[in-house]
Enzyme design. Sequence first.
Site, PDB file in Angstrom:
ATOM      1  N   ASN A  76      23.452   1.658  -6.302  1.00  0.00           N
ATOM      2  CA  ASN A  76      24.701   1.201  -6.609  1.00  0.00           C
ATOM      3  C   ASN A  76      25.126   1.942  -8.493  1.00  0.00           C
ATOM      4  OD1 ASN A  76      23.812  -0.379  -7.929  1.00  0.00           O
ATOM      5  ND2 ASN A  76      25.799  -1.799  -7.744  1.00  0.00           N
ATOM      6  N   GLU A 130      28.507   2.036 -10.284  1.00  0.00           N
ATOM      7  CA  GLU A 130      29.934   1.395 -10.654  1.00  0.00           C
ATOM      8  C   GLU A 130      30.864   2.718 -11.676  1.00  0.00           C
ATOM      9  OE1 GLU A 130      29.373  -2.298 -11.160  1.00  0.00           O
ATOM     10  OE2 GLU A 130      28.697  -3.002  -8.735  1.00  0.00           O
ATOM     11  N   CYS A 160      27.822   3.224  -3.059  1.00  0.00           N
ATOM     12  CA  CYS A 160      26.854   2.137  -3.308  1.00  0.00           C
ATOM     13  C   CYS A 160      25.989   2.532  -2.995  1.00  0.00           C
ATOM     14  CB  CYS A 160      27.098   1.239  -1.746  1.00  0.00           C
ATOM     15  SG  CYS A 160      28.945   0.373  -1.173  1.00  0.00           S
ATOM     16  N   GLU A 169      23.969   2.928  -0.755  1.00  0.00           N
ATOM     17  CA  GLU A 169      23.512   3.439   1.169  1.00  0.00           C
ATOM     18  C   GLU A 169      23.705   4.832   0.441  1.00  0.00           C
ATOM     19  OE1 GLU A 169      24.754   0.515   0.008  1.00  0.00           O
ATOM     20  OE2 GLU A 169      24.437  -1.319   2.308  1.00  0.00           O
ATOM     21  N   CYS A 220      28.152  -2.171   3.358  1.00  0.00           N
ATOM     22  CA  CYS A 220      29.841  -2.576   3.978  1.00  0.00           C
ATOM     23  C   CYS A 220      30.603  -1.067   4.979  1.00  0.00           C
ATOM     24  CB  CYS A 220      30.728  -2.238   2.355  1.00  0.00           C
ATOM     25  SG  CYS A 220      30.679   0.199   2.018  1.00  0.00           S
ATOM     26  N   CYS A 226      29.576   2.163   4.330  1.00  0.00           N
ATOM     27  CA  CYS A 226      28.475   3.268   4.027  1.00  0.00           C
ATOM     28  C   CYS A 226      27.449   3.210   5.418  1.00  0.00           C
ATOM     29  CB  CYS A 226      26.942   1.880   3.650  1.00  0.00           C
ATOM     30  SG  CYS A 226      27.801   2.069   1.826  1.00  0.00           S
TER      31      CYS A 226
HETATM   32  N1  THU Z   1      26.841  -2.597  -2.762  1.00  0.00           N
HETATM   33  C1  THU Z   1      26.026  -2.211  -2.435  1.00  0.00           C
HETATM   34  O1  THU Z   1      25.699  -0.898  -3.391  1.00  0.00           O
HETATM   35  N2  THU Z   1      26.050  -2.241  -1.483  1.00  0.00           N
HETATM   36  C2  THU Z   1      25.826  -2.571  -0.722  1.00  0.00           C
HETATM   37  O2  THU Z   1      25.222  -2.646   0.860  1.00  0.00           O
HETATM   38  C3  THU Z   1      27.440  -3.934  -1.222  1.00  0.00           C
HETATM   39  C4  THU Z   1      26.968  -3.832  -2.137  1.00  0.00           C
HETATM   40  C5  THU Z   1      27.567  -2.850  -4.664  1.00  0.00           C
HETATM   41  C6  THU Z   1      28.739  -1.780  -4.574  1.00  0.00           C
HETATM   42  C7  THU Z   1      28.763  -3.004  -5.758  1.00  0.00           C
HETATM   43  O3  THU Z   1      28.526  -2.058  -6.991  1.00  0.00           O
HETATM   44  C8  THU Z   1      28.732  -4.114  -5.996  1.00  0.00           C
HETATM   45  O4  THU Z   1      27.782  -4.142  -4.741  1.00  0.00           O
HETATM   46  C9  THU Z   1      29.570  -5.172  -5.846  1.00  0.00           C
HETATM   47  O5  THU Z   1      30.381  -5.292  -5.262  1.00  0.00           O
END
Ligand code: THU
Length: 133
Positions: free
Chosen positions: A42, A44, A53, A55, A90, A93
């Site tokens: 991920n 941000e 994310c 994925e 999520c 994704c």
């Molecule tokens: N996140 C992911 O990378 N994948 C997931 O399956 C769930 C959430 C990340 C997004 C964000 O950077 C952090 O987790 C919190 O939501």
Amino acid sequence: MTDYELMEAAKKASENSYSPYSHFRVGAALLCDDGEVITGCNVENASYGAACCAERTAVFTAAAKGRRKFSKIAVAGTSDGTFSAITQPCGICRQVLSEFCGGDFEVILSDLDGLHKYKLSELLPLPFDKTSM
Ligand code: THU
């Protein structure tokens, strides 16, 4: 490549997570049909909605390398380094995965009990696809 090895690759990928806001580190390891593993984490952003994310990072990296066929993905997330609970993809994704992967595509998650496997069709039963418009 065993499912366990794929999960280890996902956990390793989480080490590159850029998550200064959530402090939740996520890694994903996508298995291509030819056996190559492409990972993502991920990433941000100060504008929170611009985050990507793990994925999607993996799928988009694979797509940018010309890959289109995938058989499974492992996903692991942690806020304390323990990976004690599953991190499920999520909704966005799941939709992105459905663009390239059929319902039998496997999503591998992990908690302290071990690996948990789902079919994409279980996680996204009625995907919007090119036949939907
Ligand atoms: N996140 C992911 O990378 N994948 C997931 O399956 C769930 C959430 C990340 C997004 C964000 O950077 C952090 O987790 C919190 O939501």
